[in-house]
Design a protein around this motif. Sequence first.
Motif, PDB file in Angstrom:
ATOM      1  N   LEU A  97       0.797  -1.334  -0.127  1.00  0.00           N
ATOM      2  CA  LEU A  97       0.074   0.018   0.009  1.00  0.00           C
ATOM      3  C   LEU A  97       0.976   1.212   0.086  1.00  0.00           C
ATOM      4  O   LEU A  97       1.831   1.354   0.881  1.00  0.00           O
ATOM      5  N   ASN A  98       0.573   2.327  -0.890  1.00  0.00           N
ATOM      6  CA  ASN A  98       1.179   3.617  -0.974  1.00  0.00           C
ATOM      7  C   ASN A  98       0.244   4.465  -0.234  1.00  0.00           C
ATOM      8  O   ASN A  98      -0.849   4.783  -0.551  1.00  0.00           O
ATOM      9  N   VAL A  99       0.647   5.075   0.918  1.00  0.00           N
ATOM     10  CA  VAL A  99      -0.221   5.888   1.741  1.00  0.00           C
ATOM     11  C   VAL A  99       0.534   7.314   2.209  1.00  0.00           C
ATOM     12  O   VAL A  99       1.741   7.401   2.139  1.00  0.00           O
ATOM     13  N   PRO A 100      -0.265   8.225   2.417  1.00  0.00           N
ATOM     14  CA  PRO A 100       0.317   9.386   3.253  1.00  0.00           C
ATOM     15  C   PRO A 100       0.691   9.184   4.419  1.00  0.00           C
ATOM     16  O   PRO A 100       0.343   8.228   5.105  1.00  0.00           O
ATOM     17  N   VAL A 101       1.668  10.000   4.968  1.00  0.00           N
ATOM     18  CA  VAL A 101       2.395   9.954   6.404  1.00  0.00           C
ATOM     19  C   VAL A 101       1.030   9.916   7.350  1.00  0.00           C
ATOM     20  O   VAL A 101       1.061   9.427   8.344  1.00  0.00           O
ATOM     21  N   SER A 102       0.160  11.021   7.194  1.00  0.00           N
ATOM     22  CA  SER A 102      -1.099  11.017   7.954  1.00  0.00           C
ATOM     23  C   SER A 102      -1.798   9.786   8.220  1.00  0.00           C
ATOM     24  O   SER A 102      -2.204   9.447   9.085  1.00  0.00           O
ATOM     25  N   ALA A 103      -2.178   8.952   7.058  1.00  0.00           N
ATOM     26  CA  ALA A 103      -2.799   7.700   6.965  1.00  0.00           C
ATOM     27  C   ALA A 103      -1.795   6.718   7.946  1.00  0.00           C
ATOM     28  O   ALA A 103      -2.537   5.924   8.686  1.00  0.00           O
ATOM     29  N   ALA A 104      -0.629   6.450   7.720  1.00  0.00           N
ATOM     30  CA  ALA A 104       0.243   5.575   8.275  1.00  0.00           C
ATOM     31  C   ALA A 104      -0.009   6.015   9.872  1.00  0.00           C
ATOM     32  O   ALA A 104       0.161   5.060  10.752  1.00  0.00           O
ATOM     33  N   ARG A 105       0.042   7.059  10.216  1.00  0.00           N
ATOM     34  CA  ARG A 105      -0.293   7.356  11.539  1.00  0.00           C
ATOM     35  C   ARG A 105      -1.530   7.638  12.388  1.00  0.00           C
ATOM     36  O   ARG A 105      -1.905   7.099  13.187  1.00  0.00           O
ATOM     37  N   VAL A 124       1.865  -7.399   4.706  1.00  0.00           N
ATOM     38  CA  VAL A 124       1.636  -6.289   4.361  1.00  0.00           C
ATOM     39  C   VAL A 124       2.847  -5.324   4.321  1.00  0.00           C
ATOM     40  O   VAL A 124       3.599  -5.235   5.223  1.00  0.00           O
ATOM     41  N   GLU A 125       2.992  -4.740   3.349  1.00  0.00           N
ATOM     42  CA  GLU A 125       3.890  -3.592   3.153  1.00  0.00           C
ATOM     43  C   GLU A 125       3.598  -2.169   2.878  1.00  0.00           C
ATOM     44  O   GLU A 125       2.906  -1.923   1.844  1.00  0.00           O
ATOM     45  N   ILE A 126       3.818  -1.240   3.799  1.00  0.00           N
ATOM     46  CA  ILE A 126       3.369   0.165   3.900  1.00  0.00           C
ATOM     47  C   ILE A 126       4.598   1.055   3.232  1.00  0.00           C
ATOM     48  O   ILE A 126       5.689   1.000   3.815  1.00  0.00           O
ATOM     49  N   VAL A 127       4.142   1.904   2.183  1.00  0.00           N
ATOM     50  CA  VAL A 127       5.001   2.765   1.894  1.00  0.00           C
ATOM     51  C   VAL A 127       4.633   4.468   2.070  1.00  0.00           C
ATOM     52  O   VAL A 127       3.451   4.543   1.277  1.00  0.00           O
ATOM     53  N   ALA A 128       5.228   4.894   2.981  1.00  0.00           N
ATOM     54  CA  ALA A 128       4.420   6.178   3.409  1.00  0.00           C
ATOM     55  C   ALA A 128       5.301   7.355   2.626  1.00  0.00           C
ATOM     56  O   ALA A 128       6.293   7.655   2.948  1.00  0.00           O
TER      57      ALA A 128
END
Length: 298
Positions: A97-105, A124-128
């Motif tokens: 998933l590619n997400v904005p930093v705010s969504a990761a937080r 799950v791999e998160i790219v913030a």
Amino acid sequence: MKAHLADLNAFLAVAKARGFRDAARTVGSSASTLSEAVRRLETQLGVRLLHRTTRSVVPTEAGTRLIERLAPALGAVEAALDVVNLFRDRPAGTLKLNVPVSAARLVLPAILPGFLAAYPDIQVEIVAEDILVDMVASGCDAGIRYDERLEQDMVAVPIGPRVQRFATAAAPAYLEARGRPAHPRDLLDHACLRGRFTSGVLTSPWEFERDGEIVRIEPQGPLIASVAGAVDLLVDVAVAGSGIIHLFEDWLAPALASGAHESVLPDWWQSFSGPFLYYSGRRLVPPPLRAFVDYIRG
């Protein structure tokens, strides 16, 4: 002319990482193995795909053209291979998933623990990031964005809180010393702590709304920090009394609840619709993504 999928994936990884060592760390291989794969691919195609220097690796024009077509194609291949997961008792594989930093937080911490427990065979791999990217070309299965930034041909599924607000706050000691703003324009006389996106754009103007009136200001202040990785620094500096911060309400909630921050202009805090999970509707939906979509839909 047939190129091995492993060599194509190696080229794509090196091009994206802009270097063999960084790519090797990402894919769990060695720099020499990736270098040999790219060299083999260039020999087979009869064209140089990467400009190599001691400091960087940059795609040639031919390499850039290949990347534009290759990334979506390999994504489709991976999705096609994932179809076999339908014959398993439970979905397996990787969800990127590619997400904005705010969504990761602020969004994913309430969702991922339950999802990971429900689907132990999915990684799950998160790219913030704080910049907009081509989600498909970047090799991600899906992304999280707000509605004004969604592409029209994407499938969008609500995720997280449906209404959010930007909040403005400062340490009580700062407000005692500098005064409490009565109107958004009063912030122009205060020390405001701001963020900057990777693109170089500041997180301004700050926008406020009350009774249909919208006020935008260009604040000034002693500190600017990267939105990509230093937002908590802004919060901590505000708690220490160095200025006023304007950020997602949920991000400031702990400091507000503890009294480390005091609300500033709460009647002017602007609401906006919550984020969406989005993905391409023009290809097969991989089972890990399908499981995630079903999970957030509840």
